[in-house]
Design a protein around this motif. Structure first.
Motif, PDB file in Angstrom:
ATOM      1  N   GLY A 123       0.605  -1.301  -0.022  1.00 55.91           N
ATOM      2  CA  GLY A 123       0.075   0.076   0.155  1.00 55.91           C
ATOM      3  C   GLY A 123       0.888   1.350  -0.051  1.00 55.91           C
ATOM      4  O   GLY A 123       0.405   2.361   0.192  1.00 55.91           O
ATOM      5  N   VAL A 124       2.050   1.155  -0.166  1.00 57.99           N
ATOM      6  CA  VAL A 124       3.067   2.372  -0.014  1.00 57.99           C
ATOM      7  C   VAL A 124       4.008   2.230  -1.428  1.00 57.99           C
ATOM      8  O   VAL A 124       4.628   1.195  -1.738  1.00 57.99           O
ATOM      9  CB  VAL A 124       3.723   2.647   1.153  1.00 57.99           C
ATOM     10  N   VAL A 125       4.229   3.195  -2.108  1.00 58.08           N
ATOM     11  CA  VAL A 125       5.081   3.211  -3.336  1.00 58.08           C
ATOM     12  C   VAL A 125       5.826   4.283  -3.104  1.00 58.08           C
ATOM     13  O   VAL A 125       5.434   5.571  -2.764  1.00 58.08           O
ATOM     14  CB  VAL A 125       4.438   3.220  -4.592  1.00 58.08           C
ATOM     15  N   ARG A 126       7.230   4.319  -3.355  1.00 53.70           N
ATOM     16  CA  ARG A 126       8.126   5.446  -3.458  1.00 53.70           C
ATOM     17  C   ARG A 126       8.193   5.919  -4.785  1.00 53.70           C
ATOM     18  O   ARG A 126       8.657   5.180  -5.641  1.00 53.70           O
ATOM     19  CB  ARG A 126       9.581   5.251  -2.779  1.00 53.70           C
ATOM     20  N   LEU A 127       7.862   7.230  -5.170  1.00 50.21           N
ATOM     21  CA  LEU A 127       7.930   7.672  -6.326  1.00 50.21           C
ATOM     22  C   LEU A 127       9.222   8.698  -6.374  1.00 50.21           C
ATOM     23  O   LEU A 127       9.624   9.159  -5.762  1.00 50.21           O
ATOM     24  CB  LEU A 127       6.737   8.679  -6.649  1.00 50.21           C
ATOM     25  N   TYR A 128      10.250   8.210  -7.602  1.00 47.52           N
ATOM     26  CA  TYR A 128      11.227   8.941  -7.841  1.00 47.52           C
ATOM     27  C   TYR A 128      10.812  10.213  -9.035  1.00 47.52           C
ATOM     28  O   TYR A 128      10.639   9.846  -9.825  1.00 47.52           O
ATOM     29  CB  TYR A 128      12.330   8.247  -8.330  1.00 47.52           C
ATOM     30  N   LEU A 129      10.916  11.231  -8.372  1.00 50.15           N
ATOM     31  CA  LEU A 129      10.446  12.613  -9.046  1.00 50.15           C
ATOM     32  C   LEU A 129      11.835  13.406  -9.368  1.00 50.15           C
ATOM     33  O   LEU A 129      12.433  13.822  -8.420  1.00 50.15           O
ATOM     34  CB  LEU A 129       9.462  13.161  -8.368  1.00 50.15           C
ATOM     35  N   ALA A 130      11.994  13.781 -10.616  1.00 48.86           N
ATOM     36  CA  ALA A 130      13.013  14.653 -10.737  1.00 48.86           C
ATOM     37  C   ALA A 130      12.386  16.133 -10.821  1.00 48.86           C
ATOM     38  O   ALA A 130      11.540  16.371 -11.802  1.00 48.86           O
ATOM     39  CB  ALA A 130      13.600  14.537 -12.253  1.00 48.86           C
ATOM     40  N   LEU A 131      13.143  16.771  -9.774  1.00 52.60           N
ATOM     41  CA  LEU A 131      12.576  18.252  -9.962  1.00 52.60           C
ATOM     42  C   LEU A 131      13.409  19.302 -10.316  1.00 52.60           C
ATOM     43  O   LEU A 131      14.484  19.101  -9.993  1.00 52.60           O
ATOM     44  CB  LEU A 131      11.888  18.634  -8.351  1.00 52.60           C
ATOM     45  N   PRO A 132      13.089  20.297 -11.182  1.00 52.94           N
ATOM     46  CA  PRO A 132      14.027  21.135 -11.545  1.00 52.94           C
ATOM     47  C   PRO A 132      14.825  21.795 -10.545  1.00 52.94           C
ATOM     48  O   PRO A 132      16.180  21.785 -10.896  1.00 52.94           O
ATOM     49  CB  PRO A 132      12.914  22.158 -12.337  1.00 52.94           C
ATOM     50  N   ALA A 133      14.613  22.177  -9.551  1.00 47.97           N
ATOM     51  CA  ALA A 133      15.382  23.028  -8.745  1.00 47.97           C
ATOM     52  C   ALA A 133      15.977  22.004  -7.592  1.00 47.97           C
ATOM     53  O   ALA A 133      16.948  22.482  -6.996  1.00 47.97           O
ATOM     54  CB  ALA A 133      14.564  23.995  -7.988  1.00 47.97           C
TER      55      ALA A 133
END
Length: 174
Positions: free
Chosen positions: A100-110
């Motif tokens: 029930g938990v997922v880690r999303l790897y998000l590339a953020l510009p800053a």
């Protein structure tokens, strides 16, 4: 194999919606495999054998699939570079952490790449979260650069992941 499902209003409860069909197709395919049949599966046969679900059944995989599709803005995941908010993030990958938990790897510009833990299950009941809960809308609100305190409030102090520079826990919020 051909699977016949109700397609007229009133043939299936209108409250079930499109996700009822996802479960019905999954159950019919599983039943056909278990019974080694390649025949046409008619609505009458599926109903008589009790294969069709009475209610919408959302699995853990459905919840994860829906979250990823919602974040990339593509229900079929055709474009790996797709995102609903290209100025805020790009989904680089994901990792199931716990049921029930997922880690999303998000590339953020800053900021570079961060790990954002989100719940695909309701945090209180631990049942699969219904699809359609708009993960992208909640995530966009958390990543709003004009309200950076929203994201910082979720930072897990000292936590880093092998694929990210910081970990944020949004399981109770997004």
């Amino acid at each position: 194999m051909l699977i016949e499902l109700p397609h007229r209003p009133g043939a299936a409860p209108t409250s079930l919606g499109s996700w009822w069909y996802v479960g019905a197709l999954r159950d019919a395919a599983r039943w056909a495999a278990d019974n080694a049949t390649t025949d046409v599966l008619t609505l009458a046969r599926l109903t008589a054998t009790g294969v069709l679900p009475d209610e919408v059944e959302i699995t853990w995989d459905d919840g994860l699939d829906y979250v990823v599709a919602d974040l990339v803005g593509d229900p079929y995941w055709h474009d790996p570079a797709a995102t609903v908010a290209p100025d805020l993030y790009h989904l680089m990958g994901f990792d199931t952490r716990d049921r029930g938990v997922v880690r999303l790897y998000l590339a953020l510009p800053a900021r570079g790449t961060i790990g954002m833990d989100v719940a695909t299950a309701d945090p209180k009941s631990r049942k699969s979260r219904p699809v359609g809960w708009w993960a992208s809308t909640k995530l966009i609100a958390l990543l709003n650069p004009d309200a950076s305190e929203s994201l910082e409030a979720l930072r897990v102090p000292g936590a880093v992941g092998p694929h990210c520079g910081g970990v944020y826990d949004a399981t109770a919020r997004a």
